[in-house]
Design a protein around this motif. Structure first.
Motif, PDB file in Angstrom:
ATOM      1  N   GLU A 235     -53.608 -28.944  42.270  1.00 52.26           N
ATOM      2  CA  GLU A 235     -54.677 -28.864  41.278  1.00 52.26           C
ATOM      3  C   GLU A 235     -55.783 -29.860  41.565  1.00 52.26           C
ATOM      4  OE1 GLU A 235     -53.045 -28.849  37.339  1.00 52.26           O
ATOM      5  OE2 GLU A 235     -52.987 -26.669  37.403  1.00 52.26           O
ATOM      6  N   TYR A 236     -55.460 -31.014  42.161  1.00 54.30           N
ATOM      7  CA  TYR A 236     -56.566 -31.938  42.383  1.00 54.30           C
ATOM      8  C   TYR A 236     -57.478 -31.475  43.500  1.00 54.30           C
ATOM      9  CZ  TYR A 236     -53.504 -34.340  45.819  1.00 54.30           C
ATOM     10  OH  TYR A 236     -52.673 -34.645  46.851  1.00 54.30           O
ATOM     11  N   ARG A 241     -62.812 -28.910  44.371  1.00 55.02           N
ATOM     12  CA  ARG A 241     -63.694 -27.785  44.697  1.00 55.02           C
ATOM     13  C   ARG A 241     -64.592 -27.457  43.520  1.00 55.02           C
ATOM     14  NH1 ARG A 241     -60.666 -22.724  46.685  1.00 55.02           N
ATOM     15  NH2 ARG A 241     -62.752 -21.878  46.761  1.00 55.02           N
ATOM     16  N   ALA A 242     -64.011 -27.554  42.322  1.00 54.52           N
ATOM     17  CA  ALA A 242     -64.811 -27.263  41.135  1.00 54.52           C
ATOM     18  C   ALA A 242     -65.902 -28.309  40.954  1.00 54.52           C
ATOM     19  CB  ALA A 242     -63.920 -27.207  39.904  1.00 54.52           C
TER      20      ALA A 242
ATOM     21  N   PHE B 332     -60.961 -19.126  36.992  1.00 53.77           N
ATOM     22  CA  PHE B 332     -61.304 -19.435  38.384  1.00 53.77           C
ATOM     23  C   PHE B 332     -62.442 -18.532  38.874  1.00 53.77           C
ATOM     24  CE2 PHE B 332     -56.668 -20.879  39.094  1.00 53.77           C
ATOM     25  CZ  PHE B 332     -56.987 -22.113  38.583  1.00 53.77           C
ATOM     26  N   LEU B 335     -65.785 -19.723  37.727  1.00 58.88           N
ATOM     27  CA  LEU B 335     -66.209 -20.892  38.504  1.00 58.88           C
ATOM     28  C   LEU B 335     -66.416 -20.561  39.980  1.00 58.88           C
ATOM     29  CD1 LEU B 335     -64.025 -23.810  37.163  1.00 58.88           C
ATOM     30  CD2 LEU B 335     -66.436 -23.408  36.816  1.00 58.88           C
ATOM     31  N   LYS B 336     -66.257 -19.306  40.327  1.00 60.90           N
ATOM     32  CA  LYS B 336     -66.390 -18.873  41.722  1.00 60.90           C
ATOM     33  C   LYS B 336     -65.429 -19.607  42.646  1.00 60.90           C
ATOM     34  CE  LYS B 336     -70.515 -17.875  43.383  1.00 60.90           C
ATOM     35  NZ  LYS B 336     -70.537 -16.432  43.651  1.00 60.90           N
ATOM     36  N   LEU B 337     -64.241 -19.899  42.129  1.00 58.07           N
ATOM     37  CA  LEU B 337     -63.226 -20.492  42.990  1.00 58.07           C
ATOM     38  C   LEU B 337     -62.421 -19.402  43.681  1.00 58.07           C
ATOM     39  CD1 LEU B 337     -61.931 -23.445  40.802  1.00 58.07           C
ATOM     40  CD2 LEU B 337     -63.378 -23.575  42.809  1.00 58.07           C
ATOM     41  N   GLN B 356     -71.426 -20.116  48.491  1.00 58.02           N
ATOM     42  CA  GLN B 356     -70.916 -21.408  48.020  1.00 58.02           C
ATOM     43  C   GLN B 356     -71.961 -22.514  48.132  1.00 58.02           C
ATOM     44  OE1 GLN B 356     -68.168 -21.971  46.441  1.00 58.02           O
ATOM     45  NE2 GLN B 356     -67.157 -20.017  46.728  1.00 58.02           N
ATOM     46  N   ARG B 360     -73.457 -24.705  44.984  1.00 58.39           N
ATOM     47  CA  ARG B 360     -72.933 -26.059  44.849  1.00 58.39           C
ATOM     48  C   ARG B 360     -73.702 -26.936  43.837  1.00 58.39           C
ATOM     49  NH1 ARG B 360     -71.541 -27.295  50.257  1.00 58.39           N
ATOM     50  NH2 ARG B 360     -69.655 -26.133  49.861  1.00 58.39           N
ATOM     51  N   ARG B 363     -72.567 -26.478  40.332  1.00 57.98           N
ATOM     52  CA  ARG B 363     -71.183 -26.792  39.966  1.00 57.98           C
ATOM     53  C   ARG B 363     -71.107 -27.922  38.943  1.00 57.98           C
ATOM     54  NH1 ARG B 363     -67.299 -23.934  41.816  1.00 57.98           N
ATOM     55  NH2 ARG B 363     -67.268 -23.042  43.912  1.00 57.98           N
ATOM     56  N   GLN B 367     -67.477 -27.301  34.686  1.00 47.88           N
ATOM     57  CA  GLN B 367     -66.327 -28.073  35.138  1.00 47.88           C
ATOM     58  C   GLN B 367     -65.028 -27.459  34.652  1.00 47.88           C
ATOM     59  OE1 GLN B 367     -65.884 -30.564  37.314  1.00 47.88           O
ATOM     60  NE2 GLN B 367     -67.942 -29.906  37.825  1.00 47.88           N
ATOM     61  N   ILE B 368     -63.921 -28.001  35.152  1.00 49.13           N
ATOM     62  CA  ILE B 368     -62.618 -27.451  34.772  1.00 49.13           C
ATOM     63  C   ILE B 368     -61.622 -28.578  34.528  1.00 49.13           C
ATOM     64  CG2 ILE B 368     -61.950 -27.157  37.207  1.00 49.13           C
ATOM     65  CD1 ILE B 368     -60.477 -24.543  36.201  1.00 49.13           C
ATOM     66  N   PHE B 370     -57.396 -29.041  34.118  1.00 52.09           N
ATOM     67  CA  PHE B 370     -56.190 -28.251  34.374  1.00 52.09           C
ATOM     68  C   PHE B 370     -55.050 -28.584  33.426  1.00 52.09           C
ATOM     69  CE2 PHE B 370     -58.398 -28.151  38.402  1.00 52.09           C
ATOM     70  CZ  PHE B 370     -58.305 -26.816  38.724  1.00 52.09           C
ATOM     71  N   GLN B 371     -54.022 -27.754  33.533  1.00 57.54           N
ATOM     72  CA  GLN B 371     -52.859 -27.913  32.663  1.00 57.54           C
ATOM     73  C   GLN B 371     -52.041 -29.148  33.000  1.00 57.54           C
ATOM     74  OE1 GLN B 371     -50.169 -24.644  32.917  1.00 57.54           O
ATOM     75  NE2 GLN B 371     -48.643 -25.613  31.639  1.00 57.54           N
ATOM     76  N   ASP B 372     -51.771 -29.314  34.293  1.00 58.60           N
ATOM     77  CA  ASP B 372     -50.796 -30.315  34.692  1.00 58.60           C
ATOM     78  C   ASP B 372     -51.487 -31.649  34.932  1.00 58.60           C
ATOM     79  OD1 ASP B 372     -48.789 -31.774  35.699  1.00 58.60           O
ATOM     80  OD2 ASP B 372     -48.562 -30.661  37.567  1.00 58.60           O
ATOM     81  N   GLY B 375     -50.520 -33.222  38.355  1.00 55.95           N
ATOM     82  CA  GLY B 375     -50.946 -32.652  39.625  1.00 55.95           C
ATOM     83  C   GLY B 375     -52.448 -32.677  39.845  1.00 55.95           C
ATOM     84  N   SER B 376     -53.214 -32.883  38.780  1.00 58.90           N
ATOM     85  CA  SER B 376     -54.651 -32.697  38.963  1.00 58.90           C
ATOM     86  C   SER B 376     -55.376 -33.988  39.324  1.00 58.90           C
ATOM     87  CB  SER B 376     -55.271 -32.050  37.731  1.00 58.90           C
ATOM     88  OG  SER B 376     -55.171 -32.892  36.633  1.00 58.90           O
ATOM     89  N   ARG B 438     -63.302 -37.022  34.095  1.00 53.70           N
ATOM     90  CA  ARG B 438     -63.831 -36.593  35.386  1.00 53.70           C
ATOM     91  C   ARG B 438     -64.791 -35.409  35.228  1.00 53.70           C
ATOM     92  NH1 ARG B 438     -59.563 -34.668  39.684  1.00 53.70           N
ATOM     93  NH2 ARG B 438     -58.932 -33.356  37.953  1.00 53.70           N
TER      94      ARG B 438
END
Lengths: 344, 531
Positions: A235-236, A241-242, B332, B335-337, B356, B360, B363, B367-368, B370-372, B375-376, B438
């Protein structure tokens, strides 16, 4: 940020490394030997470290002086081991010799017995079949082995990590084509290629490094590729990328540091493999040019002169010591990077 | 057996974990008892010692690292602490069974389900192959696996999460245990499946007459399925009593806080003249399925199929659905991921055809989070570096970065001094605040929140939701809030999109959807989640 200010994760790793006592002391021991051999010219040389002649100081190890400088006849470089030159200098001053007064290619003309001569007070490990001091050759041989292995490891790691990173990060077709090319390439017989090549050119240090590099970079690719496969979905990485980070930025800042763990753990073992390969090539006679101080050549001499066991034994002990130390260091490094290992 | 003596009696139990000089007291003191056929719930937040208590009943802790300095566990009148391993093996799986949280990892992927269930029966009951097979089939019927005969030789990966949990229950019930320990049995499952599993457990309890020790952090589950409840906090039992009593008249402040921390309230009032920020029209994310030597595309997995939404500045759109419904993929794609088809217009600018590179600079506006929260955040970067990364991409000058990092950390209620520390030093809630910081530091106009509260405890969840609402009011940020938790979505979003299998099920103002759901799927979802 200074280099002394280690991140907590690196502090933990260093602690784990130190905890593996065997690896820790091996590292110290290896570093000391390596640094000493790096300055081999000052340890074993057929030129004095310092000459005082006519109240003037000379540094023969670093600079070339003609014999005429010391009142001799020839304009070539002074041969300090020659009795005539030595007498000229000693009459008007003194000479300070390194602990081992022979270089790797010094031929000793005044051996008391025919070469190979057994160990004596003058030649601590004896001399080889061409009347050269074995200890001096071992010291220079150690240096060239380690330097060769280091150069090979570092350059093949750089190539291997780069290729693995590109394959793993972009995946898809790039990965597919890359993997197939590597599979074909790794099928080529390295040894025969070297033998054929050595009949075209006289392989020197750089030739050998180049040829070996052609084949050794593949070891790391799979490892790094797998790490990148895993990490590109973290996720990081997505978050980066985001944020709008470019692919190169993501690779270098986010994924590579994590993939380096696997690489660093693997490096000592690549190092030992490189030393072994160079030694075996030298043994077969396809390695470094004739006359270079190489451990493989010493092993070959040991085989050809079974009556002179000091040749084979010296080579064997040096090689096994070096490889053992490196393996111990590698094990400690592996421990240090193991996230499941407890410090306590 | 005397009906007055409890089946399980835990008295003054304490659990210590020691490694070297470190001594962690996971459970300080806890006492409770369960009678035959009764359901007791152990409730608490993560780290409160619920699971450790449960595992010590089966002596499954890593002894001798773990130890019990005091207390006793009596099962059917016999002391369990200090019982020999051989004796414990006859109790485990036979008289006391356990179901774990993760149905994905609790089954062996290399064996068929019938073999795994059959093994439990063979170990404790013996019997020939035929009778075991018959018994296994009965069990599969019992736990409600449809077409049990066809499923008999399936491997775990061929089953869905709910079916795997049913198989786990079948294994636990194979020998009709006296006590079933259910350790977060439904946490990893979707709400509708969650409800089915819990109903199944209650039904089986009546049939077999076993006692259930239910371990959960979900108060909603407790309220509906347990008769008595024991609230744990920091290794202690804070409050104990009948579920009704505890929920209606909580005595301890912690219990009050826990019960009070159900997300409530409504979305931030919306400016009716707010300009449109994002328009999504007929968005499709199709993954091709390729077959054959020529890799021809035979079909598509339609992760997101024909979704149209629009969002004005400062508005929150809630996206709900079960796992695999395409909620995250939608985020996603916006966000064009990942590649998508359809029209995307952000701030009057069509962005769907941008590559992309041209996209840029935009961007920073979207923003995004995440759940975890584990991990993020890159574990190798300090908090300051993590937050400033976006700044260094979009703003060249380094000078104001530090100031901005301090400012944004204060805004998410964190001490600015933490910017020199590393992610692993923080709790889940703090990390999520860092992740929000962030995203926030770039002053975006749209933040996609992908299950931002799902990995957090209830009390922390409420705090994060409050923070998000505050920030929205202050900066007028639009949110797309993706979640499977209807209570959370209800408290923050203005409009709601219900998704199922990539398709839109219902789309409208939150109040309207909640009060008057038009589709049967929406009704089912709400019934399961809000009871």
């Amino acid at each position: 940020m200074t280099t002394f200010n280690m991140s907590p994760i690196n502090q933990r790793r260093w602690q784990l490394f130190v905890k593996n006592k065997r690896g820790y002391y091996s590292l110290w021991f290896f570093c000391i030997i390596f640094i000493v051999t790096l300055f081999a010219e000052f340890v074993a040389n057929d030129k004095p470290l310092l000459v005082n002649y006519d109240n003037q100081l000379f540094f023969p190890v670093l600079l070339v002086y003609p014999e005429t400088e010391f009142g001799g006849e020839f304009e070539t470089e002074a041969d300090y081991r020659d009795e005539f030159v030595a007498e000229l200098i000693n009459n008007k001053g003194w000479m300070l010799w390194p602990p081992i007064p022979y270089s790797y290619d010094t031929i000793i003309y005044n051996l008391p017995v025919p070469a190979p001569a057994p160990p004596s007070a003058d030649n601590w490990l004896g001399s080889d079949d061409q009347a050269r001091d074995v200890l001096a050759r071992v010291i220079y041989g150690f240096r060239i082995s380690v330097l060769f292995a280091l150069a090979l490891t570092i350059s093949s790691s750089i190539i291997g990590v780069a290729v693995g990173a590109i394959q793993g990060y972009y995946g898809g077709k790039i990965d597919l084509i890359g993997q197939r090319l590597i599979e074909v390439f790794s099928g080529l017989p390295v040894l025969y290629l070297l033998i054929i090549l050595s009949s075209f050119v006289t392989p020197n240090f750089w030739w050998l490094l180049g040829i070996m590099l052609l084949f050794s970079w593949m070891q790391l690719v799979d490892l790094v590729r797998a790490e990148f496969f895993r990490a590109r979905n973290f996720e990081y990485v997505r978050a980066a990328r985001a944020l709008g980070l470019k692919n190169s930025g993501i690779i270098f800042r986010h994924i590579l540091p994590n993939a380096m763990v696997a690489t660093i753990t693997f490096m000592p073992f690549i190092l030992t493999a490189a030393i072994t390969t160079l030694t075996s090539l030298d043994f077969l006679g396809f390695g470094l040019p004739v006359g270079s101080p190489s451990l493989g050549e010493l092993v070959a001499q040991g085989k050809n002169n079974l009556g002179a066991p000091w040749l084979g034994l010296s080579a064997f002990i040096t090689l096994s010591l070096m490889l053992t130390l490196l393996v111990f260091i590698g094990e400690a490094a592996r421990d240090a990077f193991d996230p499941r290992k407890q410090i306590s | 057996m005397n009906t007055n003596t409890p089946l399980l009696k835990v008295e003054n139990l304490a659990v210590n974990f020691s490694s070297g000089d470190d001594n962690v007291c996971a459970v300080k003191e806890i006492s409770f008892s369960i009678h035959k056929g009764e359901t007791l719930a152990l409730v608490g937040e993560s780290g409160s010692g619920k699971s450790v208590t449960a595992h010590s009943i089966l002596q499954l802790l890593p002894y001798p690292t773990a130890s019990h300095p005091k207390g006793s566990i009596q099962f059917d009148g016999e002391e369990i602490i200090g019982t020999s391993e051989e004796k414990m093996q006859t109790i485990r799986g036979d008289r006391i069974s356990i179901i774990f949280q993760e149905p994905m990892t609790s089954l062996n992927p290399l064996h068929t389900i019938s073999r795994q269930i059959g093994e439990v029966i063979r170990l404790h009951r013996g019997g020939n192959k035929k009778s075991i097979e018959k018994h296994t089939l009965e069990l599969l019927h019992l736990v409600g696996i449809r077409q049990a005969k066809q499923r008999f030789n399936s491997y775990p990966h061929e089953l869905s999460g709910g079916q795997r949990q049913r198989v786990m229950i079948a294994m636990a019930l194979a020998n009709e245990p006296d006590l079933l320990i259910a350790d977060e049995p439904t946490t990893a499952l979707d709400v509708t499946v969650q409800k089915q599993i819990l109903e199944l457990l209650t039904e089986l309890q009546h049939k077999i007459g076993m006692a259930i020790l239910l371990i959960t952090h979900d108060l909603h589950v407790v309220r509906h399925f347990a008769k008595r409840v024991c609230v744990m906090h920091q290794g202690m039992c804070v409050e104990q009593g009948s579920t009704e009593n505890v929920f209606e008249n909580p005595e301890q402040p912690y219990t009050k806080q826990l019960i009070g921390s159900i997300p409530s309230g409504s979305a931030v009032p919306l400016d009716t003249n707010a300009p449109a920020l994002l328009q999504v029209d007929q968005l499709k994310v199709w993954f091709p399925i390729k077959r054959g030597v020529l890799q021809r595309t035979v079909d598509h997995i339609k992760a997101v199929d024909d979704i149209s939404i629009d969002l004005s500045a400062g508005e929150t759109l809630g996206v709900v659905g079960e796992s695999g419904s395409g909620k995250s993929t939608l985020g996603f794609a916006i966000l064009k991921l990942i590649a998508s088809k359809g029209t995307l217009i952000f701030d009057q600018q069509p962005i769907d055809h941008m590559d992309q590179k041209t996209f840029r600079p935009l961007r920073r506006e979207m923003q995004i989070v995440f759940q975890d929260p584990y991990g993020s955040l890159n574990p190798r970067m300090s908090i300051g570096q993590i937050i400033a990364e976006g700044l260094s991409i979009h703003e060249g000058s380094q000078q104001q970065h530090e100031e901005k990092v301090i400012e944004v950390l204060t805004e998410v209620d964190l001490d600015p001094d933490i910017r020199h520390r590393y992610p692993h030093e923080f709790s889940g809630g703090q990390r999520q605040r860092i992740a929000i910081a962030r995203a926030l530091v770039l002053k975006p106009r749209l933040i996609i929140l992908d299950e931002p509260t799902s990995a957090l405890d209830r009390t922390v969840q409420v705090q994060i939701l409050e923070l998000l609402k505050d920030l929205q009011q202050k900066h007028g940020i639009a949110y797309i809030f993706i979640s499977h938790d209807l209570a959370v979505v209800k408290s923050i979003s203005h409009r709601l999109l219900v998704m199922k299998e990539g398709k839109k099920v219902e789309y409208g103002p939150t109040q309207q959807v909640f009060n008057n759901p038009q589709q049967s799927y929406t009704r089912e979802l709400m019934e399961a989640a809000l009871g």
